[in-house]
Design a protein around this motif. Sequence first.
Motif, PDB file in Angstrom:
ATOM      1  N   HIS A  29       0.734  -1.176  -0.096  1.00  0.00           N
ATOM      2  CA  HIS A  29       0.038   0.031   0.124  1.00  0.00           C
ATOM      3  C   HIS A  29       0.762   1.335  -0.012  1.00  0.00           C
ATOM      4  CE1 HIS A  29      -3.679  -2.427   0.628  1.00  0.00           C
ATOM      5  NE2 HIS A  29      -2.896  -3.239   1.752  1.00  0.00           N
ATOM      6  N   TYR A  36      -0.346  -2.216  -4.737  1.00  0.00           N
ATOM      7  CA  TYR A  36      -1.556  -1.552  -5.172  1.00  0.00           C
ATOM      8  C   TYR A  36      -1.415  -0.150  -5.646  1.00  0.00           C
ATOM      9  CZ  TYR A  36      -4.201  -5.437  -3.876  1.00  0.00           C
ATOM     10  OH  TYR A  36      -4.700  -6.795  -3.949  1.00  0.00           O
ATOM     11  N   SER A 103      -5.965   3.417  -3.403  1.00  0.00           N
ATOM     12  CA  SER A 103      -4.838   3.331  -4.196  1.00  0.00           C
ATOM     13  C   SER A 103      -5.088   4.613  -5.316  1.00  0.00           C
ATOM     14  CB  SER A 103      -5.113   2.139  -4.987  1.00  0.00           C
ATOM     15  OG  SER A 103      -4.035   2.184  -6.156  1.00  0.00           O
TER      16      SER A 103
END
Length: 348
Positions: A29, A36, A103
């Motif tokens: 993340h 992502y 995202s």
Amino acid sequence: MSPRDRIAREIERQGGWVPFARYMQLALHEPGTGYYASGARKFGAEGDFVTAPELGDLFGRTLSRQLAAIPGRRVLELGAGSGALAEVLIRELDCDYFILETSAELRERQKKLLGKKAVHLEKLPENFEGAIVANEVADAIPVHVVHWTKEGILERGVTRELAWADRPATGELLQESEKISPEVPYVSEINLLLAPWIRGLVGCLARGAIFVFDYGFPRREYYHPQRAAGTLMCHYRHQSHADPFARPGEEDITAHVDFTAAAQAAREAGAEVLGYASQAQFLVNCGITDVLGEANVENALHYAPIASQAQKLLSPAEMGELFKVLAVGKGLDPQMIGFSSGDRRHTL
């Protein structure tokens, strides 16, 4: 600099060791390193894995039958991926549709597909009335990895060389680990962020239901003796493996969901557990066979792909049994069509 090198440098900055949860956050993340957060294709045949909405519109059309019964005619989707599910639900329900997407890259893809049909939010709304849907979101929440041994309970972390290293578990992780008593040695995951995530969703809900679709188990099955190596899994080009250090930042890393923990957090936050079932049972209850029947059986070119979708969604060897559906909510009739048969909430 590659994501691997960036992650190694960050671990070095933090003293040469980080909990696996921090490594998973960096690998999935974090801007600049996360899977992502990158522009690589993730979903569908050309990506690394296929989610139920990516198979076609059968999943969304069937799910819409349950969502249509939720008051408010509003849907909030968490982590909407390519936007495939949103596209179908907007068409089927003609509802107000909201997306909360962490995202930036996926958010732009969703906007390109959906245009003004969906509103992207920056944070959870207040006093939301309607349905909240999280399909394959919870499995990507960073988890801690615990190693139960004869000598005590250890936390597995990651070194600057991207290798496992254990340290004594402390604090909340130790407290949660002590509630589980597996035969040692035993390695598995504890998701300390799952309960706050669920509580946040329940807290924003004035009236409606939250649907969590994901692979996972009730706690008694999650920490089964035969699952002594945990549930961590990586996905790359439709191949699955268990080495989270193989391609950091370039492949998906997941852990199964402890649905008992999710249900308990929802109850503590003031929600009612409305149902828990396998994905196959939920879709059958919602009328997937009727949706199939709407296809023109005489037109094989149209019907065959939909039948293939159904097989993947329902088969115990595919998504049907491994994937579960948990529904929690406020102010609703607890009798929901998706759980009219085969409800397993008693196992949570």
